[in-house]
Design an enzyme around this catalytic site. Structure first.
Site, PDB file in Angstrom:
ATOM      1  CE  LYS A 293      -6.960 -47.168  44.336  1.00  0.00           C
ATOM      2  NZ  LYS A 293      -6.261 -46.815  43.872  1.00  0.00           N
ATOM      3  CG  ASN A 314      -6.753 -43.053  47.253  1.00  0.00           C
ATOM      4  OD1 ASN A 314      -7.060 -41.696  47.597  1.00  0.00           O
ATOM      5  ND2 ASN A 314      -5.801 -43.104  46.872  1.00  0.00           N
ATOM      6  CG  ASP A 331      -5.577 -43.070  43.469  1.00  0.00           C
ATOM      7  OD1 ASP A 331      -4.829 -42.628  43.866  1.00  0.00           O
ATOM      8  OD2 ASP A 331      -6.383 -44.281  43.991  1.00  0.00           O
ATOM      9  CB  ALA A 359     -15.042 -48.307  34.563  1.00  0.00           C
ATOM     10  N   GLY A 360     -12.624 -49.180  37.184  1.00  0.00           N
ATOM     11  CA  GLY A 360     -12.488 -49.370  39.187  1.00  0.00           C
ATOM     12  C   GLY A 360     -12.380 -48.025  39.334  1.00  0.00           C
ATOM     13  CB  ALA A 362      -7.555 -46.700  39.434  1.00  0.00           C
ATOM     14  CE1 TYR A 449       3.806 -49.238  44.334  1.00  0.00           C
ATOM     15  CE2 TYR A 449       1.245 -48.817  43.331  1.00  0.00           C
ATOM     16  CZ  TYR A 449       2.843 -49.043  44.428  1.00  0.00           C
ATOM     17  OH  TYR A 449       2.215 -49.666  45.596  1.00  0.00           O
TER      18      TYR A 449
END
Length: 503
Positions: A293, A314, A331, A359-360, A362, A449
């Site tokens: 991302k 994303n 996101d 902290a990536g 997402a 999810y």
């Protein structure tokens, strides 16, 4: 006995039956394949005795492809030829021979004896490099056999190799099958019909073949029979990618909306190589997953201001008028709105402590969204330098990941997991938060999810917290992606129904 022929517009789903099965198992597999929507089945001729072959072809409820790949000894042995002739006499719809066997039979003036069955002449390549020198020479040699169908198969070491299969199909003047095995080659099956392939292969539910989706998934989830030359291709760029349920949502939604598109998983090892190969407008847009991302920004021609501020993309769309790749982030708003809806308060996140783990890509979206809403953000990441970099961007506090276990949040704080911990198949994992600490959080959010309710959410719910599944974020960001992909408003009620049923 059932017969099927080759026509210019044939698009046949072939169920590959596992080798080394009894005749009863194979007959049962034929019936299962037919019930699940296959057009024909593939059976390994070399694993079937002549007596069993007779039973199979006199009782088959569905057309049959017999694949012959015996150990090569420089010639077609007498017993092998007898089995081939028996298959022909019993009415096999297709007989699949390797090129070297077909060439040997031609030299012996015996190839024509098989011609009442449709003949597939196949080349199984040890590696992609065997095609690189001049594939046209190999194609010409295979065409010279006057086979009804020619077929190429190799294991893809990189998804970029699959583009050669698409080129072979698109430029072929005879019916052709070309596909790659392995997870990186999956799109060769899913997009076969778009590029003119004759077959797409699947397996039977409950009797799977490694690397092949089930026939039911090919028909129902991907809608392969609806795919044609004009179908727009969208996909998830990720590594790994097998966990994704995006195809289960996007493909039915495309069909519901009457949009000619397909959404496929794309196992990508190298972004630069991927984007240098898949430049066609046919590849119209991409979702971007772990771990790309942030890195994918470098391959976008333009980046939407929100995504630029977050530093993560994303969604990538190939703009129709000039072909440029434009990056977006759906996101951020999706996750924040999901949490605000669950809190059901006018203040939302404003003034609350927002404890973010990860902290990536997402995590960056969540941090910026929470900051915009007035939350006070605390960031944990296994890479403290990355946590500090994100903290500096949103005026937050960064702490070492090892401190998370002992961290005591403020009362009614928000906890958000933006790591893959707990994602299928490692559902037993979760971020290291003490059970008693979970009681201090008003709301716990998990970006994972799959599964819908992770171990973290189950334990947080038991501790009395409001929980928000990554499914809620997934739904909202997917709806926004649908709009970016198609230019149309997403049918959100339909999409929610799919998620509640399938996820």
């Amino acid at each position: 006995m059932v017969r099927v022929g080759v026509s210019d517009n044939s698009r046949l789903i072939c169920a590959a039956l596992p080798p080394d099965q009894s005749v009863d198992q194979l007959l049962n597999g034929m019936h299962q394949a037919m019930a699940q929507g296959a057009d024909l089945v593939q059976i390994a001729l070399d694993c079937v005795s002549d007596s069993d072959l007779t039973i199979l072809l006199r009782n088959n409820p569905i057309p049959v492809v017999l694949v012959s790949r015996p150990k090569w000894e420089g010639r077609v042995c007498k017993s092998h030829l007898q089995s081939l002739l028996l298959a022909k006499d019993l009415g096999a719809d297709y007989i699949d021979l390797e090129l070297k066997a077909a060439s040997a039979l031609i030299k012996e003036d015996k190839f024509h004896q098989l011609k009442s069955s449709k003949i597939i002449v196949s080349t199984y390549l040890d590696s992609f490099t065997a095609l690189l020198e001049d594939p046209s020479l190999l194609v010409a040699e295979m065409k010279s056999t006057e086979a009804d169908v020619i077929k190429f198969v190799w294991e893809a070491a990189n998804i970029t190799e699959v583009a050669t299969a698409f080129d072979l199909l698109s430029n072929s003047q005879v019916p052709m099958i070309a596909h790659c095995t392995g997870e990186r080659g999956l799109i060769s099956q899913l997009l076969s019909f778009k590029f003119g392939g004759l077959f797409a292969y699947g397996s039977i539910e409950g009797n799977t073949v490694p690397g092949l989706p089930s026939v039911a998934i090919l028909r129902q989830a991907y809608g392969l029979k609806n795919i044609n030359k004009g179908t727009q291709v969208f996909g998830l760029i990720s590594k790994p990618v097998s966990h994704s349920k995006g195809p289960l949502l996007h493909n039915p939604t495309f069909r519901h909306a009457g949009y000619n598109g397909i959404y496929v998983p794309m196992f990508v090892d190298n972004l630069k190589e991927f984007f240098s190969v898949y430049t066609s407008p046919d590849f119209a847009g991409f979702s971007v997953g772990i771990p790309y991302k942030e890195a994918v920004i470098d391959f976008c021609d333009e980046v939407h201001p929100v995504a630029q501020s977050i530093g993560a993309v994303n969604t990538v769309v190939r703009r129709r008028d000039d072909g440029k790749l434009v990056g977006y982030n759906t996101d951020c708003e999706a996750a924040i709105v999901a949490m605000e809806d669950a809190l059901k308060s006018t203040d939302g996140l404003n003034g609350k402590q927002f404890v973010l783990v990860g902290a990536g890509g997402a995590g960056r979206a969540l941090a910026f969204g929470a900051k915009i809403r007035g939350a006070r953000v605390v960031i944990f990441d296994i890479d403290l330098g990355r946590a500090k970099s994100l903290a500096a961007a949103v005026s937050a506090e960064a702490l070492p990941f090892d401190d998370l276990l002992a961290f005591r949040p403020e009362k009614d704080a928000i906890l958000a997991n933006a790591t893959p911990l707990g994602m299928h198949p490692h559902v037993e994992r979760r971020i290291p938060v003490l059970p008693e600490t979970l009681r201090d959080y008003k709301l716990v959010f998990d970006a994972v999810y799959n599964p819908r309710k992770t171990r973290l959410l189950k334990e947080a719910e038991a501790a009395g917290a409001i929980v928000v599944s990554g499914v809620e974020m997934f739904l909202r960001q997917a709806a926004a992606q649908f709009s970016l992909f198609t230019g149309n408003k997403a049918p959100e009620d339909f999409m929610r129904g799919i998620i509640m049923e399938k996820f």
